[in-house]
Design an enzyme around this catalytic site. Structure first.
Site, PDB file in Angstrom:
ATOM      1  N   GLU A  74       0.816  -1.216   0.000  1.00  0.00           N
ATOM      2  CA  GLU A  74       0.000   0.000   0.000  1.00  0.00           C
ATOM      3  C   GLU A  74       0.847   1.263   0.000  1.00  0.00           C
ATOM      4  O   GLU A  74       0.603   2.205  -0.757  1.00  0.00           O
ATOM      5  CB  GLU A  74      -0.968   0.013   1.185  1.00  0.00           C
ATOM      6  N   HIS A 143     -11.072  -4.507   9.138  1.00  0.00           N
ATOM      7  CA  HIS A 143     -11.638  -4.316   7.801  1.00  0.00           C
ATOM      8  C   HIS A 143     -12.984  -3.582   7.848  1.00  0.00           C
ATOM      9  O   HIS A 143     -13.833  -3.777   6.987  1.00  0.00           O
ATOM     10  CB  HIS A 143     -11.839  -5.663   7.086  1.00  0.00           C
TER      11      HIS A 143
END
Lengths: 333, 320
Positions: A74, A143
């Site tokens: 990321e 998440h």
């Protein structure tokens, strides 16, 4: 009470029923056709079309040169996005879950957000970072978070929170065309939500809130996922004789303060509704009726810290500025 | 490869310019004329000059907190550099960036970066952009060996190698991560790290501008031709402290070590080479130095007399 006329111009293309995910995909496809410098990079964005299938079909049209599957890195792809944006491209970086913005904080906060300012306005970072927010998908603690408040706190970033398919398309197009780094949060629970979306090109300006429903008794100020919650609540309140006005903020940076203030002045009551954590407003919520003046907040000026002493010294409160603010509140200035 | 005499003289001029610039920065600090601190590049000049002289003007660089040398070597002018260091309006960033954030689009300088390793993504992204635009530009990412501790570097090297991006990573190993010897922080063989990602990796003496230049030239042209990224490790030494205020250094490095490295001063080594090859005599070199001193003095004068930015500029340039 029906929703008032929208404050932003409506598109002219024929309207179709479309899901939120399809609206996002259509915005990307149209922008990639319009501008060859737009490209997508992220994990499983190409053939897989992301785990949410938001991007399905794009790689078939634009190829792997513009819809780029990346390693699970990321920070790396965010950094690549910043560098590409500074040198003539318009990257759309896909960060699969909003929780993963923790992994890219340096690239987005120290690099993307500050480069224009630090360079004295010479360099630009026209990058979009698409990511998600929202709980209730049973995905647990890593998440499910809604971390847009963190990024809304950083001068130099724009933060977009669409609440329906129509806005998703128009706001994403504006985000891609914007010359600043824009973080675009999509409520993952909303991807299958359907709504009317015009064909063809239209944009919705960043920084303009929309009044979704007019009401005279209380204002519900909501973002993203919470707009639907606010509208449902407004229906329920209506049955009990309370008219709720629902404001969809649409972008938290820039924030359309005028629309919020006008509504609050009209209804004289407000609930602020957001899926991020709420932790402040201690005095305003806990001691409002004891106050003789509104709470004044003082903090860093909303700019990256400049180097030049004549500029830097203006960015932090001083005893003098505190005295001035306090005297004003005490009616002695 | 025999370097042409004009080129060696040009290296000498550029390296000496950086040296004199940095000595002047130290003076500005000692005489309290400069706000904040600065990280001097003295001792490492051969790397910036050797590499940047292998680049086109439109090639990109990213730099570090110890970045004045990279900026000058890529073509920045002394007067606007000093103006930025003093927070003045004609500075490269209108005084907003300061010593650690000098950027100059005109010379392909995408900015110095005060986050160690922070520009690795930017440089690699610029290389990706160059590839996508088919511009044949190359990006060079300068960083110190301290950046070897940052994960971002490995993420982007992996992608650069996968996609054969036109980038050269230049690791300036000046032996110290701030105040700690790199051997205490860096496991294994440094060169094997980029090698493991498939990068062409070369280790050289960073005090030898000729070696730096010929190697950089080969790696840059290789990258430009689409043959993939490379990693250049330059052994060097920071003659001064971590920053201008780091004066008492005995607790982390011995004086004897400093003395030994100073015998391998890159400018003196080059001067020796120029004289041995009879490309310049003492007088000619002194002449170059005098000329540069005048340029530096004029640059400082310009910066000291330059106005500060309008205070209202504090709110400008937050958004484009």
């Amino acid at each position: 009470m029906k929703a008032p006329a929208p404050t932003t111009p409506h598109a002219t293309g024929a309207s179709r029923e479309m899901t939120f995910a399809e609206a996002i995909r259509e915005a990307l496809a149209e922008e990639m056709r319009r501008d060859p410098t737009v490209f997508i990079i992220g994990e499983d964005v190409a053939e897989a079309g992301t785990p949410f299938k938001v991007l399905s079909g794009l790689v078939e049209e634009f190829g792997t040169g513009r819809v780029i599957d990346s390693p699970i890195s990321e920070a790396g792809i965010a950094g690549l996005g910043v560098g590409a944006a500074m040198t003539g491209m318009r990257p759309v970086v896909d960060i699969m879950f909003g929780d993963f913005v923790t992994l890219i904080m340096d690239q987005i906060v120290n690099q993307a957000a500050k480069i224009h300012y630090m360079s004295g306005g010479k360099l630009k970072v026209p990058m979009v970072l698409r990511t998600t927010l929202g709980a209730t998908r049973r995905s647990a603690a890593q998440h499910s978070q809604s971390l847009h408040a963190w990024l809304s706190h950083v001068p130099g970033l724009k933060v977009v929170l669409p609440s329906n398919p129509y806005d998703a398309k128009g706001l994403l197009k504006s985000a891609i065309r914007d010359d600043n780094p824009v973080v675009f949060f999509e409520d993952k629970m909303m991807y299958q939500l359907k709504g009317p979306v015009p064909a063809g090109d239209y944009t919705i300006p960043l920084g303009v809130a929309e009044i979704r429903r007019a009401g005279k008794d209380i204002t519900l100020v909501a973002t993203s996922s919470m707009v639907q919650v606010a509208l449902s609540a407004a229906d329920m309140l209506d049955k009990g004789g309370i008219g709720a006005e629902v404001i969809d903020v649409r972008t938290t940076a820039p924030l359309d303060k005028a629309t919020i203030i006008e509504s609050a002045k009209k209804t004289s009551r407000a609930v602020v509704l957001d899926e991020g954590y709420e932790g402040y407003s201690v005095i305003a919520e806990g001691a409002f009726y004891y106050l003789d003046a509104p709470v004044k907040r003082m903090g860093a000026r909303s700019v990256p810290v400049p180097f030049s002493p004549v500029l830097e010294d203006q960015t932090v409160p001083t005893p003098e500025s505190v005295v001035e603010a306090a005297k004003k509140l005490c009616g002695k200035l | 490869m025999k370097l042409r005499s004009e080129l060696l003289l040009r290296f000498y001029r550029q390296m000496t310019k950086i040296r004199l610039f940095e000595e002047q920065v130290n003076q500005l600090y000692l005489s309290a004329k400069m706000p904040g601190l600065a990280h001097l590049y003295i001792g490492e000049e051969a790397i910036a000059v050797g590499v940047c002289e292998a680049l086109r003007r439109d090639d990109y660089i990213t730099s570090t907190h110890r970045g004045h040398g990279h900026c000058l070597a890529k073509g920045a002018s002394v007067d606007r550099m000093f103006a930025e260091l003093l927070g003045k309006e004609p500075g490269y960033c209108r005084g907003k960036g300061g010593s650690m954030h000098i950027a100059d689009q005109e010379t392909g300088n995408l900015g110095a970066n005060a986050i160690v390793g922070g520009s690795a993504g930017i440089a690699t992204g610029a290389a990706m952009s160059a590839r996508m635009r088919a511009s044949s530009q190359v990006a060079v990412c300068f960083f110190g060996e301290g950046a070897l501790g940052q994960g971002l570097l490995y993420e982007v090297m992996n992608m650069a190698s996968l996609w054969k991006l036109p980038i050269l990573y230049v690791c300036e190993n000046n032996q110290y991560n701030e105040y700690t010897h790199y051997r205490e922080t860096t496991a294994g063989n440094v060169a094997r790290r980029p090698e493991a990602f498939g990068l062409e990796t070369v280790s050289i003496d960073g005090q030898d501008v000729g070696a730096v230049h010929t190697t950089a030239l080969r790696l840059v042209e290789r990258a430009r031709q689409g043959k993939g990224p490379a990693f250049l490790i330059c052994d060097t030494y920071r003659f001064h402290g971590h920053h201008v205020g780091d004066i008492n250094r005995a607790y982390y490095r011995p004086k004897k070590e400093e003395e030994e490295w100073k015998r391998r001063d890159p400018i003196r080594l080059l001067a020796g080479r120029l004289k041995a090859r009879k490309l310049a005599d003492e007088k000619a070199l002194a002449g170059i130095e005098e000329e540069l001193k005048r340029e530096i003095e004029a640059g400082v004068e310009f910066a000291l007399n330059a106005p500060y930015p309008d205070p209202a500029e504090v709110d400008q340039h937050v958004y484009a």
